[in-house]
Write an enzyme that holds these catalytic residues in place. Structure first.
Site, PDB file in Angstrom:
ATOM      1  CE  LYS A  32      11.434 -10.048  12.199  1.00  0.00           C
ATOM      2  NZ  LYS A  32      11.117  -9.496  10.919  1.00  0.00           N
ATOM      3  NE  ARG A 101      11.176 -14.298  11.441  1.00  0.00           N
ATOM      4  CZ  ARG A 101      10.648 -13.859  12.524  1.00  0.00           C
ATOM      5  NH1 ARG A 101      11.181 -14.087  13.854  1.00  0.00           N
ATOM      6  NH2 ARG A 101       9.230 -13.529  12.599  1.00  0.00           N
ATOM      7  N   GLY A 110       4.880  -8.552   7.125  1.00  0.00           N
ATOM      8  CA  GLY A 110       4.574  -9.691   5.973  1.00  0.00           C
ATOM      9  C   GLY A 110       4.940  -9.534   4.418  1.00  0.00           C
ATOM     10  CG  MET A 112      10.127  -7.195   2.335  1.00  0.00           C
ATOM     11  SD  MET A 112      11.593  -5.987   2.924  1.00  0.00           S
ATOM     12  CE  MET A 112      11.304  -5.878   4.539  1.00  0.00           C
ATOM     13  NE  ARG A 345       5.653  -5.964  14.753  1.00  0.00           N
ATOM     14  CZ  ARG A 345       5.406  -6.477  13.713  1.00  0.00           C
ATOM     15  NH1 ARG A 345       6.315  -6.461  12.952  1.00  0.00           N
ATOM     16  NH2 ARG A 345       4.378  -7.330  13.452  1.00  0.00           N
ATOM     17  CG  HIS A 461      -1.314 -10.669   6.083  1.00  0.00           C
ATOM     18  ND1 HIS A 461      -2.002 -10.197   5.157  1.00  0.00           N
ATOM     19  CD2 HIS A 461       0.057  -9.991   5.439  1.00  0.00           C
ATOM     20  CE1 HIS A 461      -1.678  -9.406   4.361  1.00  0.00           C
ATOM     21  NE2 HIS A 461      -0.225  -9.475   4.499  1.00  0.00           N
ATOM     22  NE  ARG A 583      -9.881  27.191  -3.717  1.00  0.00           N
ATOM     23  CZ  ARG A 583      -9.728  26.678  -2.587  1.00  0.00           C
ATOM     24  NH1 ARG A 583     -10.885  26.762  -1.540  1.00  0.00           N
ATOM     25  NH2 ARG A 583      -8.751  25.800  -2.496  1.00  0.00           N
ATOM     26  NE  ARG A 638      -7.880  32.585  -5.488  1.00  0.00           N
ATOM     27  CZ  ARG A 638      -7.746  31.302  -5.837  1.00  0.00           C
ATOM     28  NH1 ARG A 638      -6.612  30.889  -5.732  1.00  0.00           N
ATOM     29  NH2 ARG A 638      -8.747  30.621  -6.160  1.00  0.00           N
ATOM     30  CB  SER A 788      -1.290  33.444   1.046  1.00  0.00           C
ATOM     31  OG  SER A 788      -1.755  32.037   1.075  1.00  0.00           O
ATOM     32  N   GLY A 790       0.526  29.601  -2.648  1.00  0.00           N
ATOM     33  CA  GLY A 790      -0.624  28.804  -3.408  1.00  0.00           C
ATOM     34  C   GLY A 790       0.056  27.566  -4.034  1.00  0.00           C
ATOM     35  CB  THR A 791       1.429  24.530  -2.187  1.00  0.00           C
ATOM     36  OG1 THR A 791       0.388  24.128  -1.549  1.00  0.00           O
ATOM     37  CG2 THR A 791       2.563  25.420  -1.568  1.00  0.00           C
ATOM     38  CB  CYS A 856      -4.115  29.326   1.035  1.00  0.00           C
ATOM     39  SG  CYS A 856      -3.555  30.097  -0.516  1.00  0.00           S
ATOM     40  CE1 TYR A 876      -2.714  31.741   6.105  1.00  0.00           C
ATOM     41  CE2 TYR A 876      -1.345  33.423   7.045  1.00  0.00           C
ATOM     42  CZ  TYR A 876      -2.106  33.142   5.981  1.00  0.00           C
ATOM     43  OH  TYR A 876      -2.323  33.591   4.706  1.00  0.00           O
TER      44      TYR A 876
END
Length: 899
Positions: A32, A101, A110, A112, A345, A461, A583, A638, A788, A790-791, A856, A876
């Site tokens: 703002k 403000r 809206g 804050m 904005r 709002h 899998r 896998r 690869s 595996g997270t 993956c 990838y």
């Protein structure tokens, strides 16, 4: 702007006049403040004022006290403001009034606090009444100040004031605020002041500077209000930004019918179409428009109400859109025929509008295609892929109002945010129905499928927040008599109660009784090839253009996680460039579970070999279908990686069956033998037990069976003239010795079948899903053709979290407390898990510079995570079929962001 220096010592500047800033200073001045400064420098009619920086807020949040040097800086800027305006705070005849403000760097509409009319007191209200010639206006301004101050600064319940207003209207015999005259409002002021004393034990402060300081501190505190925290979590806004505070001289839209206040958009935020869009409310101030308390008139009506102000506004809107090169959201006030700009904005918009606006601006020569791609997001594309109502379905239309945020939503009627949350926790879909929403309704809006209000318009709002979070919303349904206390909706002589099903269409504004069937979105039909990009659908054409450009500029490949030919075929239509994760354990569920059970429980070589022989042709058939569906594209398979308990009967259920049989004097037979075996193999923590490469090394022939099935399927497909490209991945490796042993077995079987391993026909790699594997990736790379990441499991093992348990157990509390901004299973934890991914990538390529790297886990479809994987240098990402378009788009955006 650079901070000033005094005798070689850098002085931190905490207050900036509007003329000192610009739009690029959002982190310091908030959105703002930065945009007020930009408009001031553009020569637009902005009321004079100054901005207290977000640095001051951050210091306050860290120490719990306002920085000591802030008071002097504010004094200097107040003096300058008083000189410029020719009047002072608190003076008796014509007082200077200001608004206080909030304004964060990222828009949080809206969430804050704001306090208007700061500077009024028991003396100056009379001077304002005399100078304005409008006593009603003066006393209305004073009651508004006390009401906002009481709720915002003193923490009073807002219903205390609303109840008093309702009582005053009832005594007057009216339902309209405007029917209260000066004497009524003067009486309300006394009622409000007494309420402040009764609830806080102190008088409403009469000193204007005290009002300003306390309001400023309240804005700082509001950064950590429940609703602000919830909104930041929903929108993934960093928690450490803090908010700036804008002190702006007041202009008044409630001086009579020649005054008013409004919100305008330079394009339709719902569709992206050019035109005159917004809302205007005569004789109104501040929050009246966005609060939806009184229904507005369309912005176009301002041309008839005040042609001069309308023409000035249209010129300013064109100037701002040209300057910002984007849809602008504008707040303005008309004070006795004079137009003032209070805010601008880059406007929040629906997903459909985002794509249409981006391509329209390209066609208009305002931006290039790179910039257009930067302006759309994967999350917006995902919204466009949701189903919509079936136009041919039989429906029961209740009413039609303003389509404020597109989508098709059905659910049970609830009238409070608390009820929405409780129902959602029970797994029920609900529509939150309110007269109007306010920031305290945020948790209910998040929980609901959609929002329906009887008041307000596209700038209310409910509309603004719903658009920001991609939630379906219909506003201004005036035909609905919403009675929250009774829990009823009255419409056209009928009554609906809480719990009844309704459906809302956020595009058309239609509200239906009951549940309306849905059909696939045209965007999904386009991705599946059922709708051509030039078929006349403007949105599809925009999506096609930007997706095409994303594919042209992206470096990251996009594969899919798929275990069946059907999933693979659909993913290919969506643009998958191969399979990053098949899998194989999913292939052993259902009717095949008994065969796997016999394999695991086999006590002799003969029993084990028989079970393997039974499974191999089934596996071969699976791979024939999968490799055939992905003909010519890589398929990373896998080898089996289940915790054993997924294939064994429940130990508890077996114990009961055996006990019941023995109690009855019956021979438990096979159940007893099975129970003994399951007890023998039982693990306290199966996710960290006998699985992955460990299972392959412990159960002879298991990996060999799978590799034979893969290789023989590839040989058969090649004989048919096809081009299968399998890649074999060894899971859960933590030591290079494990990979060497597994690789030796794989290569032996491949040679038996007549194909080459290694970098020849079938690459052999591993999944990096243990912290140790990432740390010693330089060693593991010696035996791997690819990695690869595996997270999913890497996140589990790094955090020590069981994702099957912790998300329901305590993640909500961690999110509330700010430990997480978002679940680490949803978006990559860059500092911890991400650091291990980077380490694994760097160390792996230090050994093999051409090592192929992919990911993956579920993070492969998360927009923020994709940008991280691009930066790390992976080749990838792989994700579920439905998320492939999102990954393609974000991969393109990531490439542009890194330039």
């Amino acid at each position: 702007m650079h901070p000033p220096e005094t005798q070689g010592v850098t002085v931190v500047k905490l207050v900036y006049d509007f003329a000192e800033g610009n739009k690029d200073m959002k982190k310091l001045l908030g959105g703002k403040g930065a945009n007020l400064a930009e408009m001031t420098n553009l020569g637009l009619p902005v009321p004079p004022g100054f901005t207290i920086t977000a640095d001051a807020c951050r210091a306050y949040l860290e120490t719990g006290a306002v920085p000591a040097e802030l008071a002097d800086e504010i004094d200097k800027h107040v003096d300058l403001l008083q000189q410029r305006m020719g009047k002072k705070l608190g003076q008796a005849d014509d007082p200077l009034l200001v608004s206080v403000r909030s304004g964060a760097a990222v828009s949080m509409p809206g969430m804050m606090e704001t306090v208007l009319n700061v500077g009024l007191n028991d003396d100056s209200v009379n001077g304002l009444a005399h100078h304005s010639g409008n006593p009603r206006f003066a006393w209305d301004a004073y009651r508004r100040l006390i009401q906002m101050f009481g709720k915002t600064v003193l923490g009073m319940d807002g219903d205390v004031f609303e109840d008093a207003i309702e009582a005053a209207k009832q005594a007057k015999g009216t339902r309209n605020d405007l029917d209260l005259d000066a004497d009524d409002l003067k009486a309300l002021v006394e009622t409000f002041k007494q309420a402040v004393h009764d609830h806080t034990g102190r008088e409403f402060p009469q000193d204007p500077r005290t009002q300003m300081d306390l309001a400023t501190e309240a804005v700082f505190r509001s950064w950590n209000s429940d609703r602000a925290i919830l909104y930041r979590r929903q929108e993934r806004i960093p928690t450490d930004l803090g908010t700036a505070v804008n002190i702006c001289s007041m202009v008044f839209g409630n001086l009579g019918m020649d005054s008013g206040t409004g919100v305008a958009f330079t394009r339709d935020p719902s569709t992206g179409q050019p035109g005159v869009y917004g809302d205007y409310l005569q004789n109104a101030q501040g929050e009246d428009v966005v609060a939806g308390i009184r229904n507005t008139v369309p912005l176009a009506d301002l041309e008839q109400i005040d042609k001069t102000s309308y023409d000035d506004l249209m010129a300013i809107m064109a100037k701002l859109e040209g300057h910002y090169r984007d849809l602008c959201d504008i707040e303005f006030t008309v004070e006795r025929g004079k137009l003032w700009m209070l805010q601008t904005r880059v406007g929040k918009r629906t997903a459909a509008a985002a794509f249409r606006i981006a391509t329209s601006l390209v066609d208009e020569g305002v931006i290039d295609t790179d910039e257009a791609l930067k302006r759309v997001k994967g999350a917006q594309l995902a919204q466009l892929m949701f189903p919509r109502f079936d136009a041919d379905a039989k429906t029961d239309l209740i009413t039609k109002a303003i389509g404020a945020s597109p989508g098709a939503a059905s659910g049970k009627v609830v009238f409070t945010s608390a009820a929405a949350v409780e129902a959602a926790d029970r797994g029920e879909k609900v529509i939150l129905v309110r007269r109007e929403t306010n920031p305290d309704d945020l948790h209910g809006m998040i929980a609901a499928q959609g929002i329906l209000t009887s008041r307000g318009g596209k700038t209310s709002h409910a509309a603004v927040v719903a658009r920001g979070m991609g939630k379906t919303c219909v506003c201004g349904a005036e035909d609905l008599d919403v009675n929250v206390a009774q829990g009823t909706i009255k419409v056209n002589g009928t009554v609906m109660e809480a719990g009844e099903l309704i459906s809302i269409d956020g595009t058309t504004g239609e509200v239906f009784r009951g549940e309306v069937p849905v059909v696939p979105s045209p965007v999904v039909q386009y991705f599946e090839g059922a709708l051509a990009p030039n078929a006349g659908d403007e949105l599809v054409a925009s999506v096609h253009r930007l997706m095409t450009h994303a594919d042209e500029v992206r470096r990251l490949g996009v594969r899919t996680n798929a275990d069946t030919a059907d999933d693979a075929t659909r993913a290919r239509r969506f643009g998958a460039e191969g399979i990053g994760l098949c899998r194989t354990e999913h292939m052993f569920l259902g009717e095949r579970r008994e065969s796997v059970e016999r394999l695991i429980l086999a006590e002799t070589d003969t029993d084990r070999e028989a079970a393997l022989a039974e499974l191999e042709p089934l596996q071969r058939g699976d791979f024939l279908e999968l490799l055939g569906a992905m003909d010519g594209l890589p398929v990373t398979i896998r080898l089996i990686d289940p915790p054993l308990h997924e294939f064994l009967p429940s130990m508890e259920e077996l114990a009961v069956k055996v006990a019941v049989a023995r109690e009855r004097g019956e021979d438990p037979g096979h159940d007893a033998a099975l129970f003994a075996a399951v007890q023998r193999l039982h693990e306290q923590n199966p996710m960290l037990g006998l699985r992955g490469v460990r299972l392959g090394l412990v159960i002879p022939g298991l990996f060999a069976m799978q590799v034979r099935a893969i290789a023989s399927a590839a040989v058969e497909l090649r004989a048919e003239g096809k081009d299968p490209r399998p890649e074999i991945m060894i899971p859960l490796v933590g030591a290079v010795q494990e990979l060497h042993l597994a690789r030796d077995e794989v290569e032996r079987v491949l040679a038996e079948v007549g194909v080459d391993g290694g970098l020849g026909e079938i690459p052999i790699g591993t999944m990096i899903e243990l912290p140790r594997a990432a740390v010693i990736a330089d060693q593991i790379a010696e035996a791997a053709d690819f990695f690869s990441f595996g997270t999913n499991d890497l996140t589990q093992t790094t955090w020590g979290f069981s994702r099957d348990d912790v998300e329901s157990a305590f993640f909500s509390r961690y999110l509330e407390k700010g430990i997480f901004a978002v679940s680490p299973f949803e978006s990559i934890d860059r500092e911890g898990v991400g650091a291990l991914v980077r380490t694994g990538a760097d160390r792996g390529r230090a050994t093999k510079p051409d090592l192929k790297l992919g990911i993956c886990g579920e993070h492969g479809g998360d927009p923020d995570s994709i940008h991280f994987f691009h930066d790390v240098g992976l080749d990838y990402v792989s994700c579920s079929p439905f998320r492939i378009p999102v990954a393609r788009l974000e991969a393109g955006r990531a490439a542009l962001a890194s330039e």
